[in-house]
Enzyme design. Structure first.
Site, PDB file in Angstrom:
ATOM      1  N   ARG A 159     -12.355   2.052  16.772  1.00 48.59           N
ATOM      2  CA  ARG A 159     -13.200   1.845  17.947  1.00 48.59           C
ATOM      3  C   ARG A 159     -14.378   2.823  17.977  1.00 48.59           C
ATOM      4  NH1 ARG A 159      -9.395   1.860  21.252  1.00 48.59           N
ATOM      5  NH2 ARG A 159      -9.235  -0.342  21.725  1.00 48.59           N
ATOM      6  N   TYR A 160     -14.165   4.032  17.508  1.00 45.71           N
ATOM      7  CA  TYR A 160     -15.196   5.066  17.503  1.00 45.71           C
ATOM      8  C   TYR A 160     -15.534   5.414  16.050  1.00 45.71           C
ATOM      9  CZ  TYR A 160     -13.457   5.595  22.291  1.00 45.71           C
ATOM     10  OH  TYR A 160     -13.054   5.363  23.584  1.00 45.71           O
TER      11      TYR A 160
ATOM     12  N   ARG B 143     -13.252   8.299  14.125  1.00 39.77           N
ATOM     13  CA  ARG B 143     -11.797   8.353  14.183  1.00 39.77           C
ATOM     14  C   ARG B 143     -11.199   6.950  14.262  1.00 39.77           C
ATOM     15  NH1 ARG B 143     -14.444   9.945  18.605  1.00 39.77           N
ATOM     16  NH2 ARG B 143     -13.798   9.361  20.712  1.00 39.77           N
TER      17      ARG B 143
ATOM     18  N   CYS C  39       9.550   2.419  19.538  1.00 39.71           N
ATOM     19  CA  CYS C  39       9.572   3.625  20.366  1.00 39.71           C
ATOM     20  C   CYS C  39      11.024   3.984  20.665  1.00 39.71           C
ATOM     21  CB  CYS C  39       8.836   3.409  21.689  1.00 39.71           C
ATOM     22  SG  CYS C  39       7.045   3.247  21.549  1.00 39.71           S
TER      23      CYS C  39
ATOM     24  N   CYS D 214       8.411   2.047  27.911  1.00 43.42           N
ATOM     25  CA  CYS D 214       7.903   2.282  29.257  1.00 43.42           C
ATOM     26  C   CYS D 214       7.569   0.955  29.918  1.00 43.42           C
ATOM     27  CB  CYS D 214       6.662   3.175  29.204  1.00 43.42           C
ATOM     28  SG  CYS D 214       6.938   4.757  28.387  1.00 43.42           S
TER      29      CYS D 214
ATOM     30  N   CYS E 232       3.738   0.099  29.798  1.00 42.68           N
ATOM     31  CA  CYS E 232       3.062   0.308  28.514  1.00 42.68           C
ATOM     32  C   CYS E 232       1.964  -0.723  28.279  1.00 42.68           C
ATOM     33  CB  CYS E 232       4.072   0.239  27.375  1.00 42.68           C
ATOM     34  SG  CYS E 232       3.352   0.426  25.735  1.00 42.68           S
TER      35      CYS E 232
ATOM     36  N   ARG F 170       0.928  -1.583  25.443  1.00 44.88           N
ATOM     37  CA  ARG F 170       1.277  -2.357  24.254  1.00 44.88           C
ATOM     38  C   ARG F 170       2.656  -3.006  24.417  1.00 44.88           C
ATOM     39  NH1 ARG F 170      -0.897   2.370  20.979  1.00 44.88           N
ATOM     40  NH2 ARG F 170      -3.070   1.803  20.562  1.00 44.88           N
TER      41      ARG F 170
ATOM     42  N   ASP G 174      -3.445   1.038  32.796  1.00 47.49           N
ATOM     43  CA  ASP G 174      -4.142  -0.089  32.180  1.00 47.49           C
ATOM     44  C   ASP G 174      -3.706  -1.424  32.772  1.00 47.49           C
ATOM     45  OD1 ASP G 174      -5.696   1.317  30.123  1.00 47.49           O
ATOM     46  OD2 ASP G 174      -3.740   1.835  29.286  1.00 47.49           O
TER      47      ASP G 174
ATOM     48  N   ASP H 211      -9.545   3.488  30.203  1.00 44.29           N
ATOM     49  CA  ASP H 211      -9.856   2.707  29.014  1.00 44.29           C
ATOM     50  C   ASP H 211     -10.434   1.390  29.521  1.00 44.29           C
ATOM     51  OD1 ASP H 211      -9.733   2.926  26.183  1.00 44.29           O
ATOM     52  OD2 ASP H 211      -7.682   3.672  26.362  1.00 44.29           O
TER      53      ASP H 211
ATOM     54  N   LYS I  30     -13.053   4.617  26.141  1.00 40.39           N
ATOM     55  CA  LYS I  30     -12.452   5.445  27.185  1.00 40.39           C
ATOM     56  C   LYS I  30     -13.536   6.314  27.807  1.00 40.39           C
ATOM     57  CE  LYS I  30      -8.501   7.340  26.061  1.00 40.39           C
ATOM     58  NZ  LYS I  30      -8.776   7.249  24.615  1.00 40.39           N
TER      59      LYS I  30
END
Length: 357
Positions: A100-101, A104, A113, A117, A120, A122, A281, A318, A325
C-alpha cells in the site's frame, strides 16, 4: 476452568480447531439455551480462545469476554460494512503481499491466530487456511527482492507468532539477506494471549544480523495482562526486542478514560510504547463495537491531560477501501455534522466517512 481442561483445550488449539458455542457452556460464559442460538454466529465468523484468555475472562461481558465470546449482534451486517474493510486485496501484487505504501509491504505469512477477535477486520479469512504455502512464500520474497523501494516488511496474518520458530526463522533470515530490507515489524497478540509460545527458540527466530525487528503487540484491555503475559513481555524486553502496541477502540470494552489510561500506563510500565489506537474498522457484523469518531477524539483529549505523552498512542483510521491510515486530527478530518466526515488521505484525495447512527 480447571487446569486439565485448559491443557486439553490447548492441545486442540495447537491443531487450529475452532471452538463452538457449546464449548463455553461449562465455564458459564454461554448458557445452554444460547449455545444453539449462537451457532449461526460461529458458523459465519470463527471462534477461538486460548486457555490463558479463558482464565482472564471473569464473565462474558467483561473487557476480555466481549472481545472473544460470540454475540448475536454479529449477524447484524450493515450496508456500509465490508468483507475487506482496509482494502488488502486492492494492493496485492502477489499472494501474501499487500503493498500500500512505497517503502513497506505487509507479508501475510499465515491465516491462523491463537485467538479470533470478534471485531477483526480480517475475520472473513482468518482461520480459513493455514500457513502461506511454500510456493507463495517464495513468490512473495521474490517480489520484495525485485522492489528496491521496500525498506520494511511487516509480518502479519493471522498471527506470525503462531508459526513454529523454525518456519519464522526461515522467513527472518530470507528477509535479512535482501540488501534493501532493513526493518521487520511483527504484529502479534501471542505474548499476551498465548504467552507460553514466547520461548528462547521463538525469541531467537525474531532476529537476524542486518535486520532490525520491532514487535507490535495487539492488546485492548488491562485485564489481558495475566502474570504469564507479563513474564513473556519481560523475556522479550530482556532479549532486546523493541516493543510497541496497537489497540482498537471498542465500545463497551475500552471506550472510557479510566480503561484507556490503565491500559496505556500499564503498557509503558511493561516496556511497551503505545503506538496506535485504531478506530474500529468497518468489518461485517461489528457495528456494536464502533464508537463515533467524535467520541474517540474526546477520549484522546481527556487522556492528554491525565497521562504522560509517552503513554499516548496516535488515534488513527484506516480509510475504508484501501486508501491508507491517517491520524484522526483536524489535519485530516473536516466536518462531523450528523456524523458525516470528509477524510483526506496521504496523497491528498478526499473521502466521505459516516459515523454509525
Amino acid at each position: 476452568m480447571d487446569r486439565p481442561a485448559a491443557a486439553a483445550l490447548g492441545a486442540d488449539l495447537r491443531k487450529h480447531v475452532a471452538l463452538q458455542p457449546a464449548d463455553l457452556v461449562p465455564d458459564g460464559l454461554i448458557s445452554p439455551a444460547d449455545a444453539a442460538a449462537l451457532r449461526p454466529v460461529t458458523e459465519t465468523f470463527r471462534m477461538r480462545i486460548t486457555p490463558q484468555m479463558r482464565t482472564a475472562i471473569t464473565r462474558a461481558d467483561d473487557g476480555v469476554g466481549l472481545q472473544f465470546v460470540p454475540d448475536r449482534r454479529e449477524l447484524n451486517v450493515l450496508p456500509s460494512e465490508l468483507t475487506d474493510p482496509i482494502g488488502d486485496g486492492a494492493h496485492s501484487p502477489t499472494k501474501g503481499i499487500t503493498h500500500r505504501y512505497p517503502d513497506r509491504v505487509i507479508f501475510h505469512v499465515t491465516q491462523v491466530c491463537e485467538v479470533y477477535c470478534r471485531f477483526c477486520f480480517r475475520r472473513e479469512v482468518v482461520g480459513e487456511n493455514g500457513v502461506l504455502p511454500a510456493g507463495d512464500v517464495a513468490a512473495a520474497l521474490d517480489y520484495i527482492r525485485r522492489t528496491p523501494a521496500i525498506n520494511e516488511v511487516i509480518l502479519t496474518g493471522g498471527d506470525p507468532l503462531s508459526l513454529s520458530p523454525r518456519r519464522l526463522h526461515e522467513i527472518t533470515t530470507a528477509l535479512a539477506a535482501i540488501p534493501h530490507v532493513g526493518l521487520m515489524r511483527i504484529h502479534t497478540r501471542v505474548p499476551v494471549v498465548a504467552p507460553n509460545r514466547i520461548t528462547p527458540e521463538m525469541i531467537a527466530a525474531l532476529t537476524a544480523p542486518g535486520l532490525q525487528t520491532w514487535l507490535v503487540l495487539h492488546t485492548n484491555h488491562p485485564q489481558e495482562f495475566i502474570p504469564e503475559a507479563v513474564a513473556a513481555l519481560d523475556l522479550l524486553r530482556t532479549a532486546g526486542v523493541p516493543l510497541l502496541s496497537q489497540s482498537v477502540l471498542l465500545r463497551g470494552v475500552n471506550d472510557s478514560v479510566a480503561v484507556l489510561k490503565s491500559l496505556f500506563t500499564t503498557l509503558l510500565r511493561l516496556g511497551v510504547k503505545p503506538y496506535y489506537l485504531h478506530h474500529c474498522d468497518l468489518a461485517r457484523g461489528t457495528s456494536h463495537y464502533r464508537t463515533t469518531i467524535a467520541a474517540g477524539r474526546a477520549l484522546m483529549r481527556a487522556l492528554r491531560g491525565q497521562i504522560s505523552g509517552s503513554a499516548l498512542p496516535t488515534y488513527v483510521l484506516d480509510i475504508p477501501g484501501g486508501f491508507g491510515k491517517v491520524p484522526i486530527t483536524a489535519d485530516y478530518f473536516d466536518g462531523g455534522a450528523d456524523g458525516r466526515w470528509q477524510v483526506t488521505d496521504p496523497n491528498g484525495g478526499t473521502h466521505i466517512y459516516h459515523d454509525p447512527e
